[in-house]
Design an enzyme around this catalytic site. Structure first.
Site, mmCIF file in Angstrom:
data_model
loop_
_atom_site.group_PDB
_atom_site.id
_atom_site.type_symbol
_atom_site.label_atom_id
_atom_site.label_comp_id
_atom_site.label_asym_id
_atom_site.label_seq_id
_atom_site.Cartn_x
_atom_site.Cartn_y
_atom_site.Cartn_z
ATOM 1 N N HIS A 96 0.517 -1.436 0.301
ATOM 2 C CA HIS A 96 -0.408 -0.172 -0.056
ATOM 3 C C HIS A 96 0.945 1.247 -0.124
ATOM 4 O O HIS A 96 1.552 1.360 0.701
ATOM 5 C CB HIS A 96 -0.992 -0.301 0.808
ATOM 6 C CG HIS A 96 -1.911 -0.890 1.039
ATOM 7 N ND1 HIS A 96 -2.772 -0.694 1.996
ATOM 8 C CD2 HIS A 96 -2.038 -2.158 -0.098
ATOM 9 C CE1 HIS A 96 -4.033 -1.823 1.159
ATOM 10 N NE2 HIS A 96 -3.516 -2.095 0.816
ATOM 11 N N TYR B 134 -9.111 5.450 8.893
ATOM 12 C CA TYR B 134 -9.076 5.498 9.766
ATOM 13 C C TYR B 134 -10.125 6.668 9.616
ATOM 14 O O TYR B 134 -10.052 7.465 9.258
ATOM 15 C CB TYR B 134 -7.927 6.294 10.358
ATOM 16 C CG TYR B 134 -6.177 4.879 10.165
ATOM 17 C CD1 TYR B 134 -5.870 4.619 9.013
ATOM 18 C CD2 TYR B 134 -6.226 4.340 11.252
ATOM 19 C CE1 TYR B 134 -5.525 3.846 9.472
ATOM 20 C CE2 TYR B 134 -5.326 3.775 11.527
ATOM 21 C CZ TYR B 134 -4.492 3.143 10.788
ATOM 22 O OH TYR B 134 -3.545 2.410 10.577
ATOM 23 N N PRO C 217 -3.208 -1.020 19.276
ATOM 24 C CA PRO C 217 -3.214 -1.339 18.019
ATOM 25 C C PRO C 217 -2.557 0.162 16.854
ATOM 26 O O PRO C 217 -2.606 -0.505 16.225
ATOM 27 C CB PRO C 217 -4.006 -2.309 17.775
ATOM 28 C CG PRO C 217 -4.901 -2.238 18.722
ATOM 29 C CD PRO C 217 -3.818 -1.316 19.385
ATOM 30 N N LYS D 90 2.134 -1.188 15.307
ATOM 31 C CA LYS D 90 3.240 -1.238 15.619
ATOM 32 C C LYS D 90 3.939 -2.101 16.124
ATOM 33 O O LYS D 90 5.256 -2.406 15.910
ATOM 34 C CB LYS D 90 4.206 0.400 16.069
ATOM 35 C CG LYS D 90 3.597 1.587 15.740
ATOM 36 C CD LYS D 90 5.420 1.757 14.641
ATOM 37 C CE LYS D 90 4.542 2.658 14.159
ATOM 38 N NZ LYS D 90 5.002 2.308 12.375
ATOM 39 N N TYR E 12 4.377 6.432 10.250
ATOM 40 C CA TYR E 12 3.786 5.634 10.074
ATOM 41 C C TYR E 12 4.145 4.262 9.475
ATOM 42 O O TYR E 12 3.734 3.282 10.056
ATOM 43 C CB TYR E 12 2.379 5.462 9.067
ATOM 44 C CG TYR E 12 1.161 4.960 8.692
ATOM 45 C CD1 TYR E 12 0.226 4.268 9.985
ATOM 46 C CD2 TYR E 12 0.819 3.737 8.222
ATOM 47 C CE1 TYR E 12 -1.275 3.610 10.016
ATOM 48 C CE2 TYR E 12 -0.144 2.900 7.559
ATOM 49 C CZ TYR E 12 -1.053 2.709 9.373
ATOM 50 O OH TYR E 12 -1.979 2.353 8.875
HETATM 51 C C1 LIG Z 1 -6.351 -7.131 17.456
HETATM 52 C C2 LIG Z 1 -4.851 -6.961 17.437
HETATM 53 C C3 LIG Z 1 -3.757 -6.337 16.671
HETATM 54 C C4 LIG Z 1 -2.993 -6.076 16.561
HETATM 55 N N1 LIG Z 1 -2.750 -5.098 15.381
HETATM 56 C C5 LIG Z 1 -1.236 -5.188 15.188
HETATM 57 C C6 LIG Z 1 -0.623 -4.382 13.706
HETATM 58 O O1 LIG Z 1 -1.362 -4.312 12.139
HETATM 59 N N2 LIG Z 1 0.316 -4.331 13.611
HETATM 60 C C7 LIG Z 1 1.413 -4.272 14.429
HETATM 61 O O2 LIG Z 1 2.225 -4.634 14.722
HETATM 62 N N3 LIG Z 1 0.719 -4.647 15.850
HETATM 63 C C8 LIG Z 1 -0.751 -5.209 15.403
HETATM 64 N N4 LIG Z 1 -0.636 -5.648 16.347
HETATM 65 C C9 LIG Z 1 0.555 -6.275 18.103
HETATM 66 C C10 LIG Z 1 1.086 -7.836 17.537
HETATM 67 O O3 LIG Z 1 0.321 -8.797 17.457
HETATM 68 C C11 LIG Z 1 1.753 -7.753 18.317
HETATM 69 O O4 LIG Z 1 2.771 -7.061 18.505
HETATM 70 C C12 LIG Z 1 3.359 -9.450 18.056
HETATM 71 O O5 LIG Z 1 2.245 -10.446 18.395
HETATM 72 C C13 LIG Z 1 4.164 -9.447 19.179
HETATM 73 O O6 LIG Z 1 5.225 -10.498 18.859
HETATM 74 P P1 LIG Z 1 5.689 -11.240 20.196
HETATM 75 O O7 LIG Z 1 6.845 -12.802 19.381
HETATM 76 O O8 LIG Z 1 6.620 -10.751 20.929
HETATM 77 O O9 LIG Z 1 4.561 -11.833 20.974
HETATM 78 P P2 LIG Z 1 3.476 -13.232 20.652
HETATM 79 O O10 LIG Z 1 2.778 -12.453 19.331
HETATM 80 O O11 LIG Z 1 2.493 -13.020 21.940
HETATM 81 O O12 LIG Z 1 4.008 -14.533 20.908
HETATM 82 C C14 LIG Z 1 4.140 -15.089 22.129
HETATM 83 C C15 LIG Z 1 4.740 -16.409 22.577
HETATM 84 O O13 LIG Z 1 5.177 -16.785 23.376
HETATM 85 C C16 LIG Z 1 4.324 -17.576 23.624
HETATM 86 N N5 LIG Z 1 4.565 -17.739 25.336
HETATM 87 C C17 LIG Z 1 3.837 -17.183 25.856
HETATM 88 N N6 LIG Z 1 3.689 -17.864 27.472
HETATM 89 C C18 LIG Z 1 4.698 -18.307 27.025
HETATM 90 C C19 LIG Z 1 5.029 -19.661 28.063
HETATM 91 N N7 LIG Z 1 5.419 -19.431 29.549
HETATM 92 N N8 LIG Z 1 6.169 -20.608 27.708
HETATM 93 C C20 LIG Z 1 6.355 -20.525 25.960
HETATM 94 N N9 LIG Z 1 6.173 -20.014 25.150
HETATM 95 C C21 LIG Z 1 5.267 -19.341 25.992
HETATM 96 C C22 LIG Z 1 2.715 -17.836 23.218
HETATM 97 O O14 LIG Z 1 1.790 -18.845 22.934
HETATM 98 C C23 LIG Z 1 3.245 -16.664 21.900
HETATM 99 O O15 LIG Z 1 3.374 -17.957 21.180
HETATM 100 C C24 LIG Z 1 -1.812 -6.247 16.718
HETATM 101 C C25 LIG Z 1 -2.304 -6.687 18.696
HETATM 102 C C26 LIG Z 1 -4.480 -7.439 18.501
HETATM 103 C C27 LIG Z 1 -4.405 -8.101 19.482
#
Ligand SMILES: Cc1cc2nc3c(=O)[nH]c(=O)nc-3n(C[C@H](O)[C@H](O)[C@H](O)COP(=O)(O)OP(=O)(O)OC[C@H]3O[C@@H](n4cnc5c(N)ncnc54)[C@H](O)[C@@H]3O)c2cc1C
Length: 392
Positions: free
Chosen positions: A72, A200, A291, A295, A383
């Site tokens: 986009h 938005y 969200p 980011k 952004y």
């Molecule tokens: C509705 C929604 C919309 C979003 N939209 C956006 C967007 O458009 N753009 C954007 O950049 N971000 C967005 N986000 C945020 C984004 O999804 C998260 O910031 C991202 O998933 C972070 O990645 P991570 O690997 O740090 O954590 P996570 O994806 O949460 O991964 C952590 C992993 O650790 C595992 N885990 C947890 N506890 C344990 C344990 N005790 N032992 C072993 N494993 C464990 C979990 O199961 C998971 O698989 C959005 C979030 C939501 C909820």
């Protein structure tokens, strides 16, 4: 078991870190609480910054992203019947790509499998030990009962509700937190998007966002109270409200079968530092953004880009200067993203403080975006994400 870096969590942060380390010939094992299909199907983010796409390409995991991702060049802001296009690429030379987080995660897991990186799913009772000692290790319950993973460094990539951050002794971390009084009701629908780019929308009833996952699937959000019960939102009510907040004369949101819906609360959270001894936190384990700025996933990937370079210098040359700076370097972008996400949230959401003053300020800011290219450029730069640097 023994490895060089023990990684807790197979989300975008943990999996990307494992692949970045493998590219530097550093071994790791990823421990994940959930099963593989749960992790691959969890619906969350959908917008990738150019930095994230560039990194996926560098890692050689972007074949499907390049085929199916939707590049986009801008976004629309809509309020009181008017629509303003913010031409991101024209203003910054950079693009954003729409590609679901679950697809990113699937691609990363496939690549880990192909490159011989061990990802252990469905491990229970994960606990990290010896964080400030010479023998850090992780214990967990796997198929074979109680197991122990010895490692030299540990990466806590286990999200906001994980076990790594709480394992840091009291008094070490400073935590900054802000809970918004509203959340997002999000849906996925079998409906071809009737917009070419994200919209938005500011509206008297509250914020709304029109986004998509593919040419056939729409992803739409409505601002609702943080404690809203999804049972109060039958599909007809959702479409009615989306049409009211997003629709303009002669144009409607494309409707279709809703196959996923849920309410997500919104909060800002940062812990400092993102390190204790031999434990390094990355992604949602250390910070959460609302969200609205899209980011979260991008920050998670940026953290591990910095962390992998720092771990690489540690293992290759015994040079710890980057590891010592990791937290400060990562937090610089985290706070930039916090500010931008808060700005977008405060600009577009109904504030519900009983005062009309806030809404008038929002309209004045939107008007400024219409009149000032400098204001549009500032929004666009934040952004699409500022370029990646060794210290940012
Ligand atoms: C509705 C929604 C919309 C979003 N939209 C956006 C967007 O458009 N753009 C954007 O950049 N971000 C967005 N986000 C945020 C984004 O999804 C998260 O910031 C991202 O998933 C972070 O990645 P991570 O690997 O740090 O954590 P996570 O994806 O949460 O991964 C952590 C992993 O650790 C595992 N885990 C947890 N506890 C344990 C344990 N005790 N032992 C072993 N494993 C464990 C979990 O199961 C998971 O698989 C959005 C979030 C939501 C909820």
């Amino acid at each position: 078991m023994k490895t060089t870096v023990g990684i807790v969590g197979a989300g975008p942060a943990g999996l990307t870190l494992a692949l970045l380390l493998r590219a530097r010939e550093i071994d790791s094992v990823v421990l994940e609480r959930r099963d593989r299909s749960y992790v691959e199907e969890r619906v969350r983010a959908g917008l990738l910054e150019q930095n994230t796409v560039d990194l996926m390409r560098e890692l050689g995991v972007a074949a499907r992203l390049d085929q199916e991702g939707l590049p986009h060049d801008g976004v629309y802001l809509r309020w009181q019947g008017q629509t303003l296009h913010i031409p991101m690429t024209e203003l910054t030379g950079r693009t954003i790509t729409i590609y679901g987080q679950q697809q990113v995660v699937r691609d990363l897991i496939d690549a880990c499998g192909e490159r011989g990186i061990e990802v252990r799913f469905e491990v229970e009772d994960v606990a990290v030990h010896g964080l400030d000692s010479d023998s850090p290790h992780i214990t967990f319950a796997g198929e074979g009962g109680e197991e122990r993973l010895d490692c030299e460094l540990i990466a806590g990539c286990d999200g906001f509700h994980g076990v790594c951050r709480p394992a840091i002794p009291a008094g070490v971390l400073t935590e900054y937190e802000y809970e918004y009084p509203f959340g997002w009701l999000g849906i996925l629908a079998e409906a071809a998007p009737t917009t070419d780019e994200l919209i938005y929308a500011w509206h008297e009833h509250g914020f709304s966002l029109y986004s998509m996952r593919s040419p056939e699937i729409s992803r739409l959000y409505l601002q609702v109270p943080a404690d809203e019960d999804i049972a109060d939102w039958p599909d007809e009510r959702i479409w009615e409200e989306l049409q009211a907040r997003l629709g303009v004369d002669g144009w409607r949101v494309g409707e279709g079968r809703i196959f996923d819906k849920g309410v997500t609360p919104m909060r800002s959270f940062v812990c400092e530092p993102m390190q204790f001894g031999r434990l390094f936190l990355a992604g949602d384990a250390a910070h959460i953004v609302p969200p609205t700025g899209a980011k979260g996933l991008n920050l998670a990937v940026n953290d591990v880009r910095l962390l992998a370079a720092a771990m690489g210098a540690h293992f290759a040359d015994g040079d710890d200067s980057l590891l010592e700076r990791y937290s400060a370097d990562a937090l610089r972008r985290v706070w930039r993203a916090q500010d931008f996400s808060n700005f977008m949230t405060q600009l577009l959401h109904r504030l519900d403080d009983g005062e009309p003053f806030g809404a008038r300020l929002q309209l004045a800011r939107l008007e400024q975006l219409k009149r000032s290219e400098a204001a549009r450029r500032n929004l666009a730069e934040n952004y699409v994400g500022l370029p990646a640097a060794p210290d940012f």
